[in-house]
Scaffold this motif. Structure first.
Motif, mmCIF file in Angstrom:
data_model
loop_
_atom_site.group_PDB
_atom_site.id
_atom_site.type_symbol
_atom_site.label_atom_id
_atom_site.label_comp_id
_atom_site.label_asym_id
_atom_site.label_seq_id
_atom_site.Cartn_x
_atom_site.Cartn_y
_atom_site.Cartn_z
ATOM 1 N N LEU A 424 -1.060 8.954 55.125
ATOM 2 C CA LEU A 424 -1.794 9.162 53.881
ATOM 3 C C LEU A 424 -0.933 8.689 52.715
ATOM 4 C CD1 LEU A 424 -4.201 10.452 52.295
ATOM 5 C CD2 LEU A 424 -2.916 12.617 52.369
ATOM 6 N N LEU A 425 -1.442 7.751 51.928
ATOM 7 C CA LEU A 425 -0.748 7.275 50.733
ATOM 8 C C LEU A 425 -1.480 7.803 49.513
ATOM 9 C CD1 LEU A 425 1.262 5.501 49.142
ATOM 10 C CD2 LEU A 425 -0.337 3.590 49.436
ATOM 11 N N LEU A 426 -0.771 8.504 48.642
ATOM 12 C CA LEU A 426 -1.353 9.050 47.425
ATOM 13 C C LEU A 426 -0.579 8.541 46.214
ATOM 14 C CD1 LEU A 426 -1.932 12.784 48.467
ATOM 15 C CD2 LEU A 426 -3.612 10.916 48.451
ATOM 16 N N ALA A 427 -1.298 8.167 45.159
ATOM 17 C CA ALA A 427 -0.668 7.685 43.932
ATOM 18 C C ALA A 427 -1.418 8.244 42.733
ATOM 19 C CB ALA A 427 -0.680 6.158 43.891
ATOM 20 N N SER A 428 -0.674 8.642 41.715
ATOM 21 C CA SER A 428 -1.292 9.248 40.540
ATOM 22 C C SER A 428 -0.363 9.091 39.337
ATOM 23 C CB SER A 428 -1.578 10.729 40.799
ATOM 24 O OG SER A 428 -2.108 11.342 39.645
ATOM 25 N N SER A 429 -0.900 9.335 38.162
ATOM 26 C CA SER A 429 -0.084 9.308 36.943
ATOM 27 C C SER A 429 0.675 10.616 36.766
ATOM 28 C CB SER A 429 -0.975 9.050 35.724
ATOM 29 O OG SER A 429 -2.012 10.029 35.652
ATOM 30 N N SER A 430 0.368 11.588 37.617
ATOM 31 C CA SER A 430 1.061 12.883 37.554
ATOM 32 C C SER A 430 1.391 13.363 38.961
ATOM 33 C CB SER A 430 0.188 13.932 36.851
ATOM 34 O OG SER A 430 0.750 15.219 36.980
ATOM 35 N N ASN A 431 2.575 13.908 39.139
ATOM 36 C CA ASN A 431 2.996 14.375 40.455
ATOM 37 C C ASN A 431 2.318 15.695 40.838
ATOM 38 O OD1 ASN A 431 4.607 13.955 42.798
ATOM 39 N ND2 ASN A 431 5.979 15.575 42.097
ATOM 40 N N LYS A 432 1.824 16.432 39.850
ATOM 41 C CA LYS A 432 1.194 17.720 40.119
ATOM 42 C C LYS A 432 -0.043 17.568 40.996
ATOM 43 C CE LYS A 432 2.745 19.997 35.855
ATOM 44 N NZ LYS A 432 2.317 20.657 34.595
ATOM 45 N N GLU A 433 -0.836 16.525 40.734
ATOM 46 C CA GLU A 433 -2.054 16.314 41.515
ATOM 47 C C GLU A 433 -1.725 16.033 42.983
ATOM 48 O OE1 GLU A 433 -1.623 15.201 38.532
ATOM 49 O OE2 GLU A 433 -3.386 15.787 37.364
ATOM 50 N N ILE A 434 -0.680 15.252 43.212
ATOM 51 C CA ILE A 434 -0.286 14.926 44.586
ATOM 52 C C ILE A 434 0.163 16.184 45.325
ATOM 53 C CG2 ILE A 434 1.373 13.651 46.004
ATOM 54 C CD1 ILE A 434 1.350 11.465 43.888
ATOM 55 N N GLU A 435 0.946 17.011 44.653
ATOM 56 C CA GLU A 435 1.406 18.264 45.263
ATOM 57 C C GLU A 435 0.224 19.171 45.576
ATOM 58 O OE1 GLU A 435 4.401 19.105 46.265
ATOM 59 O OE2 GLU A 435 5.138 17.122 45.684
ATOM 60 N N TYR A 436 -0.786 19.148 44.719
ATOM 61 C CA TYR A 436 -1.967 19.984 44.932
ATOM 62 C C TYR A 436 -2.718 19.547 46.194
ATOM 63 C CZ TYR A 436 -6.552 22.087 44.140
ATOM 64 O OH TYR A 436 -7.726 22.792 44.277
ATOM 65 N N VAL A 437 -2.866 18.232 46.384
ATOM 66 C CA VAL A 437 -3.577 17.723 47.563
ATOM 67 C C VAL A 437 -2.812 18.059 48.841
ATOM 68 C CG1 VAL A 437 -4.350 15.640 48.760
ATOM 69 C CG2 VAL A 437 -4.741 15.879 46.314
ATOM 70 N N LYS A 438 -1.502 17.931 48.799
ATOM 71 C CA LYS A 438 -0.699 18.271 49.981
ATOM 72 C C LYS A 438 -0.874 19.748 50.341
ATOM 73 C CE LYS A 438 3.353 16.814 48.636
ATOM 74 N NZ LYS A 438 4.796 16.484 48.678
ATOM 75 N N GLN A 439 -0.934 20.565 49.335
ATOM 76 C CA GLN A 439 -1.111 21.996 49.596
ATOM 77 C C GLN A 439 -2.491 22.283 50.173
ATOM 78 O OE1 GLN A 439 1.582 24.081 49.180
ATOM 79 N NE2 GLN A 439 0.300 25.472 50.382
ATOM 80 N N LEU A 440 -3.491 21.538 49.703
ATOM 81 C CA LEU A 440 -4.846 21.699 50.247
ATOM 82 C C LEU A 440 -4.861 21.406 51.742
ATOM 83 C CD1 LEU A 440 -7.256 20.047 47.613
ATOM 84 C CD2 LEU A 440 -7.171 22.453 48.288
ATOM 85 N N ILE A 441 -4.156 20.359 52.137
ATOM 86 C CA ILE A 441 -4.109 19.990 53.553
ATOM 87 C C ILE A 441 -3.403 21.069 54.367
ATOM 88 C CG2 ILE A 441 -3.210 18.298 55.195
ATOM 89 C CD1 ILE A 441 -3.498 16.188 52.968
ATOM 90 N N LYS A 442 -2.299 21.558 53.829
ATOM 91 C CA LYS A 442 -1.531 22.591 54.530
ATOM 92 C C LYS A 442 -2.341 23.877 54.701
ATOM 93 C CE LYS A 442 2.997 20.966 52.911
ATOM 94 N NZ LYS A 442 4.177 21.272 52.056
ATOM 95 N N ASP A 443 -3.136 24.210 53.669
ATOM 96 C CA ASP A 443 -3.896 25.462 53.694
ATOM 97 C C ASP A 443 -5.234 25.338 54.415
ATOM 98 O OD1 ASP A 443 -1.845 26.525 52.260
ATOM 99 O OD2 ASP A 443 -2.848 26.368 50.312
ATOM 100 N N SER A 444 -5.632 24.111 54.723
ATOM 101 C CA SER A 444 -6.961 23.902 55.303
ATOM 102 C C SER A 444 -7.055 24.471 56.712
ATOM 103 C CB SER A 444 -7.292 22.407 55.329
ATOM 104 O OG SER A 444 -8.491 22.189 56.031
ATOM 105 N N ASN A 445 -8.101 25.222 56.954
ATOM 106 C CA ASN A 445 -8.376 25.760 58.290
ATOM 107 C C ASN A 445 -9.361 24.873 59.045
ATOM 108 O OD1 ASN A 445 -6.741 28.063 57.937
ATOM 109 N ND2 ASN A 445 -8.384 29.067 56.765
ATOM 110 N N LYS A 446 -10.001 23.979 58.281
ATOM 111 C CA LYS A 446 -11.043 23.134 58.867
ATOM 112 C C LYS A 446 -10.456 21.995 59.691
ATOM 113 C CE LYS A 446 -15.270 20.642 57.632
ATOM 114 N NZ LYS A 446 -16.158 20.214 56.523
ATOM 115 N N TYR A 447 -9.313 21.453 59.244
ATOM 116 C CA TYR A 447 -8.720 20.299 59.925
ATOM 117 C C TYR A 447 -7.399 20.687 60.566
ATOM 118 C CZ TYR A 447 -12.286 17.972 57.226
ATOM 119 O OH TYR A 447 -13.500 17.610 56.701
ATOM 120 N N LYS A 448 -7.262 20.363 61.833
ATOM 121 C CA LYS A 448 -6.074 20.756 62.586
ATOM 122 C C LYS A 448 -4.971 19.705 62.435
ATOM 123 C CE LYS A 448 -8.839 23.288 65.961
ATOM 124 N NZ LYS A 448 -9.230 23.419 67.398
ATOM 125 N N VAL A 449 -4.486 19.578 61.207
ATOM 126 C CA VAL A 449 -3.383 18.662 60.932
ATOM 127 C C VAL A 449 -2.364 19.375 60.060
ATOM 128 C CG1 VAL A 449 -4.755 16.558 61.109
ATOM 129 C CG2 VAL A 449 -4.553 17.716 58.906
#
Length: 526
Positions: A424-449
């Motif tokens: 997964l490659l993520l790019a943004s003008s702010s690092n906060k958004e990228i950290e938020y998406v990573k946390q979403l993936i970690k917290d997700s119960n729907k996807y086993k990754v």
């Protein structure tokens, strides 16, 4: 052979697959203008009942329109002259620019008139369409009248080119020279399609391997070496077949002509041109009024040369991405010429952002919209490449992530690396958004990754969020053409299988096979 790191860093991986088929020059110049903050607009235009993709760049005060690598400083009159080889030669003649001597024949000239003129010349000859493109129908080094008759029939009757040119064959290296404002910016020697033997593989296999290599180069991605009539006939002249096995390090040329579209290899030779050769190229462009920049095709002879063609929309990929030699940043020079006020925009010299092209082609060519305006350039300051481990449905996860990242103005890609790993490659003008998406993936119960690895990167990023898939990046027209090529290859394979089966049956029914049958059985038992 050249590697990607030897090319211009912010261009090597910034050409989407959809732009690699006859649109590489267009895309590279549009991308250069876009990265400089110019307003980029795509639109369609009907010319001779055919729909063509066009684009414009604007700084707010002025707007320039382009078609491929040709900008609007090239006049319509100049384009008309260069499209007609006989008219081009007339202008070269007036300017005392050397070119191969010959004659233009219209559809009203019978084949015999071409033969009669050839008999007044000295062989060998070149026979070619007057209005051909991409090297199609160009027959070179024709040594006999009998061979010429064969080529006349092929070009006029099979390829349907009625207006043709017969001219003297000039031996030597064929090069493409790019001239802008009376200055030679680049020169590429287009070596005819070839393979290098290893003493093990057949020519057919070597061609297939070479075609895989060509797919790693943007402007050669859709320009494979084709198994056509010209290739097979040339191999026959060399007493070779597709099943021949060349010796180790032996180079086998596959065609007489060196056009890149016919499988040729572009090699940069800019620094090897003599002053005389550069001057001939510049004079050739000057001979046509309203032609400030152009691609000049020339045959080099010693320290001189002869001009064979002027191209108002030359492919610049050979200069930007040569197989061997130094790269030349032609897009930069073109935008410098049309928008000199942006020439010192060094802040974007290492820009990595680029835009989608598949959607643009589909929308404009299918007439779902008349124009597409690309959003203003924005610098994506933060990037991370994230490796995900686990098991999930990639398409489903992509759809879920897409909704999240687009709403936060995040750009990037996701692709499958192996059965249970994704990148997964993520790019943004702010690092906060990228950290938020990573946390979403970690917290997700729907996807086993799970997040396996995180690395700060500076990769080229296509605006938007994309699932990396070659098929997804192709337009419908390109998919249809790809399918046609696959079907042709399947037909060739089927014919070869049928041929071999017939040979096997003939052998099995032969007297010698039946006589030696007992020995084969004995050997098999042993």
């Amino acid at each position: 052979m050249s590697n990607q790191h030897e090319w211009i860093p912010n261009l090597a991986e910034s050409v989407p697959i959809a732009a690699r088929k006859n649109q590489t020059s267009l895309y590279l110049i549009a991308l250069e203008g876009y990265r400089r903050g110019l307003q980029l607009t795509f639109y369609s235009q009907f010319i001779r009942e055919q729909l063509h993709l066009r684009y414009s760049l604007s700084n707010g005060d002025k707007t320039h329109h382009f078609q491929g690598s040709c900008g609007d400083h090239v006049t319509p009159e100049a384009m008309e002259i260069c499209e007609d080889k006989s008219w081009t030669y007339q202008h070269l003649e007036k300017a005392n620019v050397p070119y191969p001597k010959g004659k233009y024949f219209t559809k009203d000239h019978p084949d015999q008139s071409i033969i009669d003129f050839a008999e007044q010349m000295n062989a060998p000859y070149v026979f070619k369409p007057a209005d051909g493109q991409g090297g199609k129908g160009v027959m070179v080094n024709i040594k006999t009248i009998a061979q010429l008759k064969k080529e006349i029939d092929y070009v006029r009757n099979t390829l349907k080119y009625s207006n043709v040119i017969l001219e003297e064959y000039v031996p030597g290296e064929e090069v493409r020279i790019f001239v802008l404002e009376n200055q030679v910016l680049a020169a590429a020697n287009r070596q005819p399609a070839s393979v290098i033997g290893d003493g093990v593989h057949t020519i057919k296999t070597l061609i297939e391997q070479k075609n895989e290599f060509r797919k790693s180069i943007p402007h050669l991605y859709f320009r494979p070496i084709k198994f056509d009539r010209d290739l097979k006939d040339y191999l026959t002249e060399l007493d070779l077949t597709l099943h021949s096995i060349p010796k180790a390090d032996e180079r086998v040329f596959l065609r007489k002509i060196s056009n890149v579209s016919r499988g040729g290899d572009p090699i940069d030779i800019t620094d090897q041109l003599t002053d005389r050769q550069k001057q001939i190229a510049i004079q050739a462009v000057q001979s046509v009024p309203g032609l400030p920049h152009c691609g000049v095709d020339m045959i080099l002879e010693g320290d001189s040369g002869k001009v064979i063609e002027l191209n108002t929309k030359p492919g610049i990929g050979s200069h930007v991405f040569p197989v061997e030699g130094k790269n030349r940043n032609i897009p930069k020079h073109i935008i410098d010429y049309y928008f000199p006020e942006t020439a010192n925009e060094n802040i974007r010299a290492h820009a990595t952002e680029y835009f989608d092209f598949n959607h643009i082609q589909e929308s404009v060519r299918e007439r779902t919209t008349e124009t597409i305006v690309i959003p203003a350039y924005q610098k994506l300051l933060y990037q991370e490449t994230i490796h995900l481990a686990g098991h999930t449905d990639l398409q489903e996860m992509y759809n879920w992530l897409k909704k999240k990242v687009i709403s936060m103005n995040i750009h990037g890609t996701i692709e499958k690396i192996n059965e249970n790993e994704y990148k997964l490659l993520l790019a943004s003008s702010s690092n906060k958004e990228i950290e938020y998406v990573k946390q979403l993936i970690k917290d997700s119960n729907k996807y086993k990754v799970s997040v396996k690895d995180e690395v700060s990167t500076n990769n080229p990023v296509m605006l938007g969020f994309h699932l990396i898939d070659e098929v997804e990046s192709l337009t419908n027209q390109e998919l249809i053409k790809e399918l046609e090529q696959v079907e042709k290859q399947v037909n060739v394979t089927d014919k070869e299988i049928n041929r071999l089966n017939k040979r096997i049956k003939l052998t099995e029914n032969s007297f010698s096979w039946k006589v030696t049958n007992i020995f084969r059985k004995v050997l098999k038992v042993k």
